[in-house]
Design an enzyme around this catalytic site. Structure first.
Site, short mmCIF file in Angstrom:
data_model
loop_
_atom_site.label_atom_id
_atom_site.label_comp_id
_atom_site.label_asym_id
_atom_site.label_seq_id
_atom_site.Cartn_x
_atom_site.Cartn_y
_atom_site.Cartn_z
N PHE A 18 0.82 -1.21 0.00
CA PHE A 18 0.00 0.00 0.00
C PHE A 18 0.86 1.27 0.00
CE2 PHE A 18 -2.38 3.29 2.34
CZ PHE A 18 -3.54 3.34 1.60
N ASN A 35 -3.51 2.37 10.36
CA ASN A 35 -4.31 2.82 9.23
C ASN A 35 -4.85 1.56 8.58
OD1 ASN A 35 -5.45 3.84 6.92
ND2 ASN A 35 -3.51 4.25 5.88
N PRO A 36 -5.95 1.04 9.11
CA PRO A 36 -6.42 -0.26 8.65
C PRO A 36 -7.16 -0.16 7.32
CG PRO A 36 -7.97 0.62 10.24
CD PRO A 36 -6.85 1.63 10.11
N1 GLN Z 1 -7.24 6.29 2.11
C1 GLN Z 1 -7.13 5.15 1.26
C2 GLN Z 1 -7.77 5.39 -0.07
O1 GLN Z 1 -8.58 6.25 -0.19
C3 GLN Z 1 -7.73 3.92 1.89
C4 GLN Z 1 -6.89 3.52 2.99
C5 GLN Z 1 -7.40 2.45 3.81
O2 GLN Z 1 -8.32 1.69 3.51
N2 GLN Z 1 -6.77 2.38 4.90
O3 GLN Z 1 -7.43 4.74 -1.02
#
Ligand code: GLN
Length: 302
Positions: free
Chosen positions: A98, A201-202
């Protein structure tokens, strides 16, 4: 891109690529064109402006064309360049892990506030990070909080390795310990009841919404880091359910959330016994972080 001219200069390439990426729906097309070209030429972006008439030839041109093709087909710039900036530091990224988002800097800031200034106990403060990905959260905490020991967990072996690399590169490798496994499972037993901060930050996107995300996210970020189940809240329930035995009395919790999840996550934490639950906004004004604390003592019901 045009190939009409026998020799293309820095200027030609930036102009042609900006147009091409813009057509492909890239938002900051010119900036990205410049960053990709600067990387290929081994220059800082600003230095391109002093070399506008420099011809770009041979292997450099081939490499640049490959970068632009990949970006045009939706690969994020970060994995093409192999790095990204977060909290004013540069971190390695890699496909399948990620990519950190700027709004997560707010989570780091709030988390730092929950453990600093460091107290003068003999033991170093301990933070547990669940789902560390590239490691940016844990590494930035270790950089900002003196003596802090971070126990970082990720289910993805590539993320474990990357967090280790990023921690070493940042000079905090000795204070960031990385464990492969699910949630709290791989944490060493001796941490029970000692953790000062749980940070995460799951994955919080609703399963049904994943198909509608932009290509860069949907086709390149690992879905284990995005998919929060039918209502997006599965991971919060699991964290709230599992955190009790690990956090010390008075220990803090800081979780990133989706913009519409503040109330739901606050409730989940409250039901699990957390106090002082607060929802905080990111710099775009959207709800983004929930913080809370465990009661100071077990019999503190106030
Ligand atoms: N903020 C991320 C996004 O919009 C998602 C992150 C998450 O699921 N922790 O792609």
């Amino acid at each position: 891109m045009t190939s009409a001219k026998p020799q293309q200069t820095v200027r030609d390439l930036i102009l042609a690529t900006s147009g091409y990426l813009e057509d492909k729906g890239v938002e900051s097309a010119r900036m990205e064109a410049e960053r990709l070209l600067a990387d290929v030429l081994g220059l800082a972006r600003i230095e391109l402006y002093f070399q506008f008439d420099r011809p770009v030839l041979g292997p450099e041109l081939d490499r640049y064309r490959d970068f632009v093709r990949r970006r045009g087909s939706g690969e994020p710039m970060q994995t093409i360049l192999g790095e990204t900036e977060f909290y004013s530091h540069v971190f390695k990224v890699r496909p399948g892990v990620f990519i950190p988002r700027p709004e997560t800097e707010r989570l780091v800031e709030l988390a730092v506030g929950l453990i600093s200034p460091p107290d003068h106990r003999l033991l170093a403060p301990v933070a547990v990070e669940i789902g560390c990905g590239t490691g940016v959260i844990g590494v930035c905490l270790a950089l900002d909080v003196p003596r802090l020991v971070v126990e970082a967990v990720d289910v993805n072996p590539a993320a474990v390795e990357l967090t280790q690399d990023n921690a070493h590169a940042a000079g905090v490798g000795a204070r960031v310990h990385v464990h492969q496994g699910s949630r709290f499972d791989p944490l060493p037993e001796h941490l029970r009841g000692t953790v000062d901060l749980l940070v995460s930050n799951p994955p919080y996107i609703r399963t049904a919404e994943i198909a509608g995300l932009q290509t860069e996210v949907r086709d390149h970020d690992p879905h284990t880091a995005l998919d929060g189940g039918a209502d997006g809240l599965d991971f919060y329930r699991a964290l709230a359910h599992g955190m009790g035995p690990w956090l010390r009395p008075g220990g803090a919790i800081a979780l990133e959330i989706g913009a519409d999840q503040g109330q739901a996550v606050a409730e989940i934490l409250g039901v699990s016994g957390a106090r002082d639950v607060e929802v905080h906004q990111d710099y775009a004004g959207r709800d983004r972080v929930v913080i809370a604390r465990m009661p100071d003592t077990e019999d503190d019901n106030g």
